[in-house]
Design a protein around this motif. Structure first.
Motif, PDB file in Angstrom:
ATOM      1  N   ARG A  39      -9.468   0.289  15.401  1.00 58.24           N
ATOM      2  CA  ARG A  39     -10.172  -0.265  14.241  1.00 58.24           C
ATOM      3  C   ARG A  39      -9.371  -1.392  13.593  1.00 58.24           C
ATOM      4  O   ARG A  39      -9.947  -2.307  13.023  1.00 58.24           O
ATOM      5  CB  ARG A  39     -10.444   0.827  13.207  1.00 58.24           C
ATOM      6  CG  ARG A  39     -11.480   1.818  13.636  1.00 58.24           C
ATOM      7  CD  ARG A  39     -11.700   2.856  12.562  1.00 58.24           C
ATOM      8  NE  ARG A  39     -12.635   3.876  13.006  1.00 58.24           N
ATOM      9  CZ  ARG A  39     -12.783   5.038  12.415  1.00 58.24           C
ATOM     10  NH1 ARG A  39     -12.076   5.340  11.335  1.00 58.24           N
ATOM     11  NH2 ARG A  39     -13.640   5.911  12.876  1.00 58.24           N
ATOM     12  N   TYR A  40      -8.057  -1.282  13.652  1.00 58.61           N
ATOM     13  CA  TYR A  40      -7.234  -2.342  13.060  1.00 58.61           C
ATOM     14  C   TYR A  40      -6.333  -3.030  14.077  1.00 58.61           C
ATOM     15  O   TYR A  40      -5.801  -4.093  13.805  1.00 58.61           O
ATOM     16  CB  TYR A  40      -6.406  -1.815  11.878  1.00 58.61           C
ATOM     17  CG  TYR A  40      -5.338  -0.798  12.231  1.00 58.61           C
ATOM     18  CD1 TYR A  40      -4.061  -1.209  12.581  1.00 58.61           C
ATOM     19  CD2 TYR A  40      -5.605   0.557  12.208  1.00 58.61           C
ATOM     20  CE1 TYR A  40      -3.079  -0.287  12.905  1.00 58.61           C
ATOM     21  CE2 TYR A  40      -4.622   1.481  12.518  1.00 58.61           C
ATOM     22  CZ  TYR A  40      -3.372   1.065  12.869  1.00 58.61           C
ATOM     23  OH  TYR A  40      -2.406   1.969  13.191  1.00 58.61           O
ATOM     24  N   ALA A  68       0.874  -1.181   0.000  1.00 58.21           N
ATOM     25  CA  ALA A  68       0.000   0.000   0.000  1.00 58.21           C
ATOM     26  C   ALA A  68       0.905   1.222   0.000  1.00 58.21           C
ATOM     27  O   ALA A  68       2.019   1.173   0.528  1.00 58.21           O
ATOM     28  CB  ALA A  68      -0.900   0.001   1.239  1.00 58.21           C
ATOM     29  N   VAL A 108      -1.548   5.846   2.624  1.00 62.59           N
ATOM     30  CA  VAL A 108      -2.539   5.005   3.301  1.00 62.59           C
ATOM     31  C   VAL A 108      -2.038   4.602   4.682  1.00 62.59           C
ATOM     32  O   VAL A 108      -2.756   4.698   5.687  1.00 62.59           O
ATOM     33  CB  VAL A 108      -2.872   3.762   2.447  1.00 62.59           C
ATOM     34  CG1 VAL A 108      -3.784   2.800   3.199  1.00 62.59           C
ATOM     35  CG2 VAL A 108      -3.512   4.188   1.131  1.00 62.59           C
ATOM     36  N   ALA A 122      -4.499  -3.742   7.389  1.00 60.35           N
ATOM     37  CA  ALA A 122      -5.507  -2.664   7.267  1.00 60.35           C
ATOM     38  C   ALA A 122      -5.203  -1.795   6.046  1.00 60.35           C
ATOM     39  O   ALA A 122      -6.118  -1.442   5.289  1.00 60.35           O
ATOM     40  CB  ALA A 122      -5.533  -1.822   8.532  1.00 60.35           C
ATOM     41  N   ALA A 123      -3.947  -1.441   5.844  1.00 56.42           N
ATOM     42  CA  ALA A 123      -3.572  -0.610   4.694  1.00 56.42           C
ATOM     43  C   ALA A 123      -3.847  -1.345   3.392  1.00 56.42           C
ATOM     44  O   ALA A 123      -4.391  -0.759   2.443  1.00 56.42           O
ATOM     45  CB  ALA A 123      -2.101  -0.214   4.808  1.00 56.42           C
ATOM     46  N   GLN A 162     -10.030  -2.337  -1.269  1.00 59.22           N
ATOM     47  CA  GLN A 162     -11.396  -1.815  -1.277  1.00 59.22           C
ATOM     48  C   GLN A 162     -11.529  -0.640  -2.238  1.00 59.22           C
ATOM     49  O   GLN A 162     -12.515  -0.535  -2.969  1.00 59.22           O
ATOM     50  CB  GLN A 162     -11.806  -1.397   0.141  1.00 59.22           C
ATOM     51  CG  GLN A 162     -13.227  -0.963   0.244  1.00 59.22           C
ATOM     52  CD  GLN A 162     -13.616  -0.620   1.676  1.00 59.22           C
ATOM     53  OE1 GLN A 162     -12.765  -0.476   2.546  1.00 59.22           O
ATOM     54  NE2 GLN A 162     -14.901  -0.499   1.915  1.00 59.22           N
ATOM     55  N   ALA A 163     -10.538   0.233  -2.258  1.00 58.81           N
ATOM     56  CA  ALA A 163     -10.574   1.396  -3.152  1.00 58.81           C
ATOM     57  C   ALA A 163     -10.469   0.977  -4.618  1.00 58.81           C
ATOM     58  O   ALA A 163     -11.063   1.613  -5.485  1.00 58.81           O
ATOM     59  CB  ALA A 163      -9.460   2.369  -2.797  1.00 58.81           C
ATOM     60  N   GLU A 206      -7.533  -1.434   2.654  1.00 59.75           N
ATOM     61  CA  GLU A 206      -8.034  -0.150   2.141  1.00 59.75           C
ATOM     62  C   GLU A 206      -7.734  -0.008   0.659  1.00 59.75           C
ATOM     63  O   GLU A 206      -8.580   0.457  -0.113  1.00 59.75           O
ATOM     64  CB  GLU A 206      -7.432   1.017   2.926  1.00 59.75           C
ATOM     65  CG  GLU A 206      -8.084   1.218   4.253  1.00 59.75           C
ATOM     66  CD  GLU A 206      -7.795   2.585   4.861  1.00 59.75           C
ATOM     67  OE1 GLU A 206      -7.478   3.535   4.109  1.00 59.75           O
ATOM     68  OE2 GLU A 206      -7.901   2.686   6.093  1.00 59.75           O
ATOM     69  N   LYS A 261      -1.954   7.708   7.130  1.00 57.22           N
ATOM     70  CA  LYS A 261      -3.264   8.085   7.669  1.00 57.22           C
ATOM     71  C   LYS A 261      -3.678   7.147   8.803  1.00 57.22           C
ATOM     72  O   LYS A 261      -4.195   7.603   9.829  1.00 57.22           O
ATOM     73  CB  LYS A 261      -4.313   8.083   6.566  1.00 57.22           C
ATOM     74  CG  LYS A 261      -5.647   8.646   7.000  1.00 57.22           C
ATOM     75  CD  LYS A 261      -6.252   9.476   5.903  1.00 57.22           C
ATOM     76  CE  LYS A 261      -7.531  10.147   6.305  1.00 57.22           C
ATOM     77  NZ  LYS A 261      -7.372  11.256   7.219  1.00 57.22           N
ATOM     78  N   LEU A 262      -3.412   5.864   8.660  1.00 53.11           N
ATOM     79  CA  LEU A 262      -3.729   4.919   9.729  1.00 53.11           C
ATOM     80  C   LEU A 262      -2.915   5.197  10.990  1.00 53.11           C
ATOM     81  O   LEU A 262      -3.400   5.011  12.105  1.00 53.11           O
ATOM     82  CB  LEU A 262      -3.493   3.483   9.255  1.00 53.11           C
ATOM     83  CG  LEU A 262      -4.483   2.964   8.216  1.00 53.11           C
ATOM     84  CD1 LEU A 262      -3.987   1.664   7.609  1.00 53.11           C
ATOM     85  CD2 LEU A 262      -5.876   2.794   8.817  1.00 53.11           C
TER      86      LEU A 262
END
Length: 167
Positions: free
Chosen positions: A45-46, A28, A32, A157-158, A164-165, A161, A35-36
């Protein structure tokens, strides 16, 4: 070769009682991962273990000079961001609330772009009787294991994301 944390002299790994280095390649981009990391109040969250983080400034993200608190493995701590280079470097110093021995720690993150995403490195040193007792004697290797789980959760998590994007 990847960069390492820029250590204040008092926290140099060569003179620290406790030290851990963990790193991982992440599929990633640095944006990304960054930001996490800077959205500290949302780490849980992660990485569920970090579910008690509070930025004292009311800001939504970590930034240079921000004071914040967290409870890590049951211990309340006060922190301040001491290094902040967007998308590249983040570090903070930590004191343990209520610790009469003055124990402290320094934790840094370094993000290095790669052809397929980025490399994330985190290092921490700890000083003082509290950390020697809790992590040196009672739970040797715990700092390394905790950070290893953190970098692995961060990478997942990264990468999720990005997937998903893209999908």
């Amino acid at each position: 070769m990847y960069n390492h944390v820029s250590w204040p002299p008092a926290y140099d790994p060569k003179t620290s009682a406790i030290y851990a280095l963990n790193d991982i390649d992440v599929q990633a981009p640095p944006e990304v991962v960054w930001k996490l990391l800077v959205e500290a109040e949302h780490w849980a969250r992660y990485f569920p273990a970090e579910n008690q983080v509070k930025l004292l400034s009311g800001e939504p993200e970590l930034a240079l000079g921000i004071h914040w608190t967290r409870v890590t493995v049951g211990f309340p701590m006060s922190l301040v961001v001491t290094e902040y280079e967007s998308l590249r470097r983040l570090a903070w110093s930590t004191t343990v609330d209520g610790d009469e021995t003055g124990s402290s720690a320094y934790h840094g993150w370094v993000i290095t772009p790669t052809e397929t995403g980025c490399h994330v490195l985190t290092e921490e040193t700890q000083q003082g009787a509290f950390f020697l007792e809790e992590l040196g004697r009672k739970h040797p290797g715990a700092l390394y294991r905790y950070h290893q789980e953190w970098v692995e959760c961060l990478a997942r998590a990264a990468e999720a994301e990005v997937a998903q994007a893209g999908g």
